[in-house]
Design a protein around this motif. Sequence first.
Motif, PDB file in Angstrom:
ATOM      1  N   ILE A 159       3.645  -3.449 -10.027  1.00  0.00           N
ATOM      2  CA  ILE A 159       2.751  -2.283  -9.991  1.00  0.00           C
ATOM      3  C   ILE A 159       3.445  -1.049 -10.564  1.00  0.00           C
TER       4      ILE A 159
ATOM      5  N   LEU B 228       1.449   1.679  -3.610  1.00  0.00           N
ATOM      6  CA  LEU B 228       0.201   1.828  -4.355  1.00  0.00           C
ATOM      7  C   LEU B 228      -0.539   3.117  -3.995  1.00  0.00           C
TER       8      LEU B 228
ATOM      9  N   ASN C 138       5.199  -5.078  -5.779  1.00  0.00           N
ATOM     10  CA  ASN C 138       5.611  -3.671  -5.887  1.00  0.00           C
ATOM     11  C   ASN C 138       6.296  -3.381  -7.220  1.00  0.00           C
TER      12      ASN C 138
ATOM     13  N   TYR D  22      -3.116  -6.431  -8.622  1.00  0.00           N
ATOM     14  CA  TYR D  22      -2.835  -6.850  -7.245  1.00  0.00           C
ATOM     15  C   TYR D  22      -3.897  -7.833  -6.748  1.00  0.00           C
TER      16      TYR D  22
ATOM     17  N   TYR E  48       0.803  -1.211   0.000  1.00  0.00           N
ATOM     18  CA  TYR E  48       0.000   0.000   0.000  1.00  0.00           C
ATOM     19  C   TYR E  48       0.848   1.278   0.000  1.00  0.00           C
TER      20      TYR E  48
ATOM     21  N   ALA F 257      -3.986  -1.471 -12.134  1.00  0.00           N
ATOM     22  CA  ALA F 257      -2.950  -1.875 -11.190  1.00  0.00           C
ATOM     23  C   ALA F 257      -3.576  -2.516  -9.955  1.00  0.00           C
ATOM     24  N   VAL F 258      -4.704  -1.957  -9.500  1.00  0.00           N
ATOM     25  CA  VAL F 258      -5.431  -2.547  -8.378  1.00  0.00           C
ATOM     26  C   VAL F 258      -5.969  -3.925  -8.766  1.00  0.00           C
TER      27      VAL F 258
END
Length: 502
Positions: free
Chosen positions: A143, A13, A140, A180, A10, A176-177
């Motif tokens: 992303i 992100l 990471n 994940y 997070y 990107a979310v």
Amino acid sequence: MAPLSFLWVYGNLSAYMDSYFRFSCYPKCADCDTQWILALYVAGGCPGSLLTKILVKRWGLKWSGIFAMVTCGAAMFVSVWTLQQSVAWTVVLYGVFFGQAVGVNLSVNYQIVGGWAPNKLALFMATVTGTPAMLSVIQNQLITAYVNPKNLKANAYVGPRTYFSQPEILNRVPMAVMLYAAMTFGLQLVGYFLITNPPQPSSAEPMSRNPIASSRKNDGTVTASRPTKASDILSPYNGIREETNGHKVKTYGSNNVNNETSNVLKNYKSVTSAIKLDDNSTRDFAEPEMATASLTEDEPKSCKPSETVKTPVFYALVLFGTSILYGLVYKSNYYKQFALLYINDDKYLTLIGTLIPIVSTASRILFGTCLDKDLMSIKDAVILSLSLHTVLCSLWYFAPQVNAIVYLVLILCLAGTQSMYYLIIPTAAFRIFGAEHFSTNFGLLLILNILIGILTPVVATPVLGILGWFWLFTSVSILNLFTLIVVIFTDFDIFSSDKGKC
């Protein structure tokens, strides 16, 4: 354990998500502060852990974990849509549903690990909680490679924060979310196909390497897992007959047989005198019938929640978890946003985020091994973690102003220190308070996480806006210093399981 990687993902992100909220869907989606996402995710661990006992009674460990997996997956996938519509609904998904489901998932998996490996508990807790940290290394990198492949600079400054306003970055954030979510749910799905319940229910007594203890019933009696009478040992000697006349015993048979019988009795007593009744001590008993009484004298007891909350060590551990987690939330939220003020290199800061879980995992395994080999007690580990955390947070504000390498070292040291939280809390819950009520006691140890989840966004915004970054980081040091003093004067040993009482 894959959803736990959110803590390490997070921080990277959020730099993109916050930029998306401010420049892509503003003002329609700006109905809440994004700090609530991670704060309520962390707070959800407590109610999730307390809910576990109810779910396990109804569905068992594995199916409770599958329920948590489905809830986590649903929350993550739906958030791809909500982040384009509303910050508030994104907070609800991550903070309420996702956070509580992760709490259930952690409690279930801790109990499975505790059931399979009670004698190497700290080491396996370290490796199990280290795997999602290592997973975030890959997440990471993926992303950042997807969202910002050209390593564009943060180009918008609003108060003390920096943002990306480039459309080529913002347009990629929802996917990107999704990336994940797909990785996390897919790995969990594979994991729950492979996982099996431990040999005995997690609600039972801790498993023992002692064969006598493993045959013990819940009421403290011993089942007939070995002969309990000397006559059973002598059963091969059917030619021997004994007759009693008052206090005299007449034996009919050869002297050789009598001698062999005497040797068998001697060997039996020498073997039983060396049988270990627990991991730390042996007891001598002259007759096998005394085994039951010996086993129940100093039997380790699992503390009921009502007993747990009356112990000073419980409050010391609660304060420890609260203090470390307070700093962990700020590191996860701001290590990148704060550094962008002085180090405007997105890929370098992503590299820091990539190294954080590697250091975290190595730290947990190191200290888990030390705990299992009794090179360090739980209290020693707590004191070390709090001491380092206090010093490092007091230097946090100055590190990026020196240079990028100093900031890298400081953040990695913070990561190693904070990683002990996910090792010490579950290990202490097992070792100090026992396995029978683990999920409830573990949930109670996380009770102040709810307070941290509520207060962190409330405190951070005005402190950051009025006093600035220095006092935000200093507040972490002050809380840790107070907790350190409490821990030093708290006795962690008087309630340990080898004392046989809470």
